[in-house]
Enzyme design. Structure first.
Site, PDB file in Angstrom:
ATOM      1  N   CYS A  70       7.161  10.644  -5.077  1.00 20.11           N
ATOM      2  CA  CYS A  70       7.580  11.629  -4.058  1.00 20.11           C
ATOM      3  C   CYS A  70       8.895  11.261  -3.370  1.00 20.11           C
ATOM      4  O   CYS A  70       9.763  12.106  -3.179  1.00 20.11           O
ATOM      5  CB  CYS A  70       6.550  11.783  -2.948  1.00 20.11           C
ATOM      6  SG  CYS A  70       4.864  11.589  -3.433  1.00 20.11           S
TER       7      CYS A  70
ATOM      8  N   CYS B   7       4.074   6.900  -4.602  1.00 23.54           N
ATOM      9  CA  CYS B   7       4.883   7.861  -3.833  1.00 23.54           C
ATOM     10  C   CYS B   7       6.177   7.238  -3.326  1.00 23.54           C
ATOM     11  O   CYS B   7       7.250   7.693  -3.660  1.00 23.54           O
ATOM     12  CB  CYS B   7       4.060   8.460  -2.699  1.00 23.54           C
ATOM     13  SG  CYS B   7       5.066   9.225  -1.435  1.00 23.54           S
TER      14      CYS B   7
ATOM     15  N   HIS C  19       7.609   0.716   2.036  1.00 22.25           N
ATOM     16  CA  HIS C  19       6.530  -0.199   1.648  1.00 22.25           C
ATOM     17  C   HIS C  19       6.141  -1.082   2.835  1.00 22.25           C
ATOM     18  O   HIS C  19       4.956  -1.271   3.136  1.00 22.25           O
ATOM     19  CB  HIS C  19       6.992  -1.115   0.512  1.00 22.25           C
ATOM     20  CG  HIS C  19       7.250  -0.421  -0.773  1.00 22.25           C
ATOM     21  ND1 HIS C  19       6.728   0.808  -1.072  1.00 22.25           N
ATOM     22  CD2 HIS C  19       7.972  -0.787  -1.870  1.00 22.25           C
ATOM     23  CE1 HIS C  19       7.118   1.167  -2.286  1.00 22.25           C
ATOM     24  NE2 HIS C  19       7.872   0.222  -2.788  1.00 22.25           N
TER      25      HIS C  19
ATOM     26  N   LEU D 238       0.850  -1.192   0.000  1.00 20.91           N
ATOM     27  CA  LEU D 238       0.000   0.000   0.000  1.00 20.91           C
ATOM     28  C   LEU D 238       0.887   1.244   0.000  1.00 20.91           C
ATOM     29  O   LEU D 238       2.041   1.187   0.402  1.00 20.91           O
ATOM     30  CB  LEU D 238      -0.923  -0.023   1.215  1.00 20.91           C
ATOM     31  CG  LEU D 238      -2.002  -1.112   1.143  1.00 20.91           C
ATOM     32  CD1 LEU D 238      -2.592  -1.394   2.515  1.00 20.91           C
ATOM     33  CD2 LEU D 238      -3.096  -0.718   0.150  1.00 20.91           C
TER      34      LEU D 238
ATOM     35  N   PHE E 105      16.091  30.441  17.250  1.00 22.11           N
ATOM     36  CA  PHE E 105      17.155  31.029  16.449  1.00 22.11           C
ATOM     37  C   PHE E 105      18.370  30.107  16.399  1.00 22.11           C
ATOM     38  O   PHE E 105      18.724  29.535  17.416  1.00 22.11           O
ATOM     39  CB  PHE E 105      17.547  32.372  17.069  1.00 22.11           C
ATOM     40  CG  PHE E 105      18.393  33.209  16.166  1.00 22.11           C
ATOM     41  CD1 PHE E 105      17.859  33.815  15.058  1.00 22.11           C
ATOM     42  CD2 PHE E 105      19.740  33.366  16.426  1.00 22.11           C
ATOM     43  CE1 PHE E 105      18.645  34.599  14.224  1.00 22.11           C
ATOM     44  CE2 PHE E 105      20.530  34.141  15.595  1.00 22.11           C
ATOM     45  CZ  PHE E 105      19.982  34.756  14.501  1.00 22.11           C
TER      46      PHE E 105
END
Lengths: 524, 524
Positions: B90, B85, B140, B81, B502
């Site tokens: 991606c 990507c 995966h 599933l 910062f």
């Protein structure tokens, strides 16, 4: 002091580059160069405030007071505004952390892909310090330019101010009258107070940048267990040196979540760092020529002697309060911090104190904000300020960021604490290729246990976010914004509604969305 | 299809590692291995929805529907599933971008400090692709584990579903009845449609990962001017190859702010990329053995022939709609996208469509959210979804992120547009050591013009933030959260009140604070 020549900066529009040359000249000049004098001769108003010290607190305070229509003056002993941050504190901390992250990556892939072979090699540290020392002039220059040309501030630099009374300050041989004084003289690294600490080869973050003039050998001893010790210790380790952390109590106890802290410390050990907790550096041996030869460390298992020519101390900072306190009769706290109220007022009328001078947290946001809140109060605004509920971070080889409650803290207060984390609870433990923040991608694919750790803590009853914790890269900026939403009561459902920019360093949005449909929340 | 052996996953609790081995076996197996069958035999309810395709849209939609108490099934042709990507979209985009960023850094400091000498050297690209191909099994595996053990989803993997009607689907030789079907079959990279495009040596992002079996030579030709072309082009360039971008119109016109876009493109050129705008690849020459020999490019200055064995196309994606549209009689748009309403309903009752299948924006957040919104509507919630006002990003050698209005757009709508940016307007231009995001520190100190660029756009009248733009590293995550606050009307004053961490990659908080005191805002 008044004998020093004064250069009237007012009529000149210096470019950033020209400021750079000037600051560099003055810093390199044994006499310190001229006093930089930037006073508006056409303004005959009494000053609303004179800021003593032009670091983050004094500079931001001055800018804010000026913006509110007041008249300000800021005086600093350095030839630049911005203070220690760009000179020998925040900026080099970040540079060395950046190097540590890059070096760990390089070492983990040593000799593979395009990475240089660093196996059993020590990287030159002085070269990196020299690069910083040369490069820091850039930020100095931009801050003088910004303060003068963009923010239209008045300042006197490269000289000290003498406070005569709460309404009178002398600088550059001139007397200045003011309604108020704002003290922003910062802090100084603590010293060990042990035999041998004045030997050549003992450094703190200031002297490391200012004085390092030799290439340290293969062993570094670092004293401290907080931010500075972790940052510099990881850097020394990443250069390939044996690095021993000597920690009075426990390492990085400022990291609130115990799992996150455990992950970090495991990685530090895995990189070969030696951690001596409940231990103290008690003596430093002289090599006979005034240089460090060895560190004598008391540990729970007895005394250890470590041969080294390089010792670094990161044991906190103390406010530079003694002189101003004596002059003005200021009330100080246990740690020499100037005591102020929520309007940043000291016990002396018309004298304010801001920044590191008022004690913990000695962080940039507090320095800057306390400076501006003093300005607002001076200019008649009904305000109060106290740093509470702020996000925090530390760098190791990683960037570590947190806000809100740890898991343990949440469980003490709430009955139904929901944990959403990555990697998830599973029998492979950390050996899972997620999360994969930016800069962690190579780890994620080949060395998953190095690819980071993150955790979202939620109250199952109200569905509100209680705490967020992240180890990796690229989340620090987001925590600034996310914390504001958490303070406003953001829920797991709100998070699940946001638009992620995938691959996002924090997986909070998408992981929340996977659970948000549940009426009764459960862990993920 | 039904002849393939079926493995009943239901009774087994596989660890992430065990899932990894299984997925790897099936992907490597010429026959494709067994069908993975995970159906709850104890649930005799009709399905509320069957998701056809288990990528981001189908998997998140399934998870959400399950969480809402519905019964779902998801069927996917791959043995995992998560869809394209983590397999070839991606995740590899980010890996190669991460490599591009690292490689640019290494090249800029080639042979200095600890960096390897990359001058005139080409980095092996196939080795990096091979690393990804091996490593992708990890994500995966975690997604199968998460979907089954944590999210308790029902799924059938490693086989295709046959849609019989809106209430009937066949998979693994079984018939499943459902109230609704949700189509989430994704998209496929567009093809050039020119002579020679089937030669060996022509790739898109899918085939680059799946099929690269040789080390490309010293020249890469990239067709396209959007995200994919920029990401891969910068990676090829960073490996040391001559890289020519062939752009039909103008490069990266999706980046809304012209200054930001200019900064990016200047950096790409500075890294040696050749950009041919208003140009088209018209023909690919065969070397006589079925391999690419040269690219023939039509440019405004005439035809050019570039010898190369490597051509990459990044010219957008087309929804995988034809088969499902024909089966069900779906209405399609101009770009073959399935037409849906704001409830994700197609023109066929009880058939929904989500993800890339419904067209632009083909982004992760939309895939996932559209999947969940279809689930919510199916489960009776009164919801509507349309992706609007979202943050966006592209990777070059940098991470580039934006939200809201560009400067030009703002000036068209508002009379008093305030710009706060870093570096500021100044005669040194970009040759200023700020901003210095994480990972940009070395540039900031030695090569300031490479250290990034950022811009905050404010309406001077309302003081509200109109747009934010960033080039550097470490800001992408923050933009996810910041955009929500901007949509809620955040002002420059609100920004100035936040607590920065910062050095923060975005300087928005502190720069806002420097101006927030002004009743009449001015640029910074």
């Amino acid at each position: 002091m008044t004998d020093r020549p004064v250069w009237n900066a007012r009529p000149h529009l210096l470019s950033i580059e020209e400021w750079g040359y000037k600051i560099d000249d003055y810093l390199e000049n044994a006499d310190g160069g001229e006093i930089i004098f930037n006073i508006n001769p056409d303004d005959d108003r009494v000053y609303d405030a004179i800021y003593i010290g032009g670091g983050a607190a004094g500079r931001f305070g001055s800018a804010y007071l000026k913006a509110l229509g007041g008249r300000q003056l800021v005086v600093d002993a350095w030839p630049f505004l911005g203070g220690s941050c760009p000179h020998n504190a925040c900026v080099p901390h970040h540079l060395f952390s950046d190097c540590a992250a890059e070096l760990m990556l390089n070492r983990e892939f040593s000799g593979r892909y395009w990475f240089s072979d660093l196996d059993n090699k020590i990287v030159n540290m002085k070269e990196i310090v020299d690069m910083f020392r040369k490069g820091r002039i850039g930020p100095h220059a931009i801050m003088n330019f910004q303060s003068k040309e963009q923010l239209d501030m008045e300042f006197i630099l490269n000289t000290t101010a003498r406070i005569i009374d709460p309404h009178t300050v002398e600088a550059a041989g001139r007397i200045f009258k003011t309604r108020n004084i704002v003290l922003s003289t910062g802090s100084t690294p603590n010293r060990l107070g042990i035999p041998g600490e004045n030997l050549k080869g003992v450094f703190d973050y200031e002297t490391f940048v200012e004085d390092l003039d030799y290439e340290p050998g293969d062993t570094a001893v670092v004293v401290g267990g907080g931010k500075t010790a972790a940052i510099y210790g990881c850097f020394f380790n990443a250069t390939g040196r044996r690095t021993i952390l000597v920690v009075r109590s426990t390492l990085l106890k400022l990291v609130p979540d115990s799992e996150i802290r455990g992950y970090l410390i495991d990685r530090m050990k895995e990189q070969g760092m030696e951690i001596l907790e409940y231990s103290n550096l008690v003596r430093i041996e002289n090599d006979g020529n005034g240089r460090v030869k060895a560190a004598i460390i008391e540990t729970p298992d007895g005394e250890r002697r470590v041969e080294t020519d390089f010792i670094f101390t990161g044991i906190g900072d103390t406010p530079n309060s003694e002189q101003v306190a004596a002059t003005l009769g200021l009330k100080l706290g246990d740690k020499k911090e100037v005591i102020v109220d929520e309007q940043l007022r000291t016990n002396v009328p018309n004298v304010y104190a801001v920044g590191d001078l008022i004690g913990a947290p000695m962080e940039m946001f507090k320095a800057r904000k306390s400076g501006t809140y003093a300005a607002r109060h001076i200019m008649g605004q009904d305000v109060s300020y106290s740093p509470r509920d702020f996000p925090d971070f530390v760098h190791t080889h990683y960037e570590v960021t947190w806000f809100g409650m740890s898991e343990d803290e949440a469980r003490e207060v709430y009955d139904n604490v929901i944990i959403i984390k990555m990697p998830p609870e599973n029998e492979n433990g950390l050996n899972v290729g997620l999360p994969a923040s930016d800069r962690m991608m190579l780890y994620a694919l080949e060395k998953p246990h190095l690819s980071g750790y993150q955790k979202l803590i939620i109250d199952g009853a109200s569905r509100k976010v209680l705490g967020i914790h992240h180890v990796g890269c690229g989340a620090k900026d987001g925590f600034q914004y996310l914390c504001r939403m958490i303070k406003a009561g953001i829920t797991v459902d709100d998070l699940g509604e946001m638009d992620e920019l995938f691959l996002n360093p924090t997986h909070f949005i998408q992981l929340s969305r996977l659970r948000a449909g549940n009426e009764v929340l459960i862990d993920l």
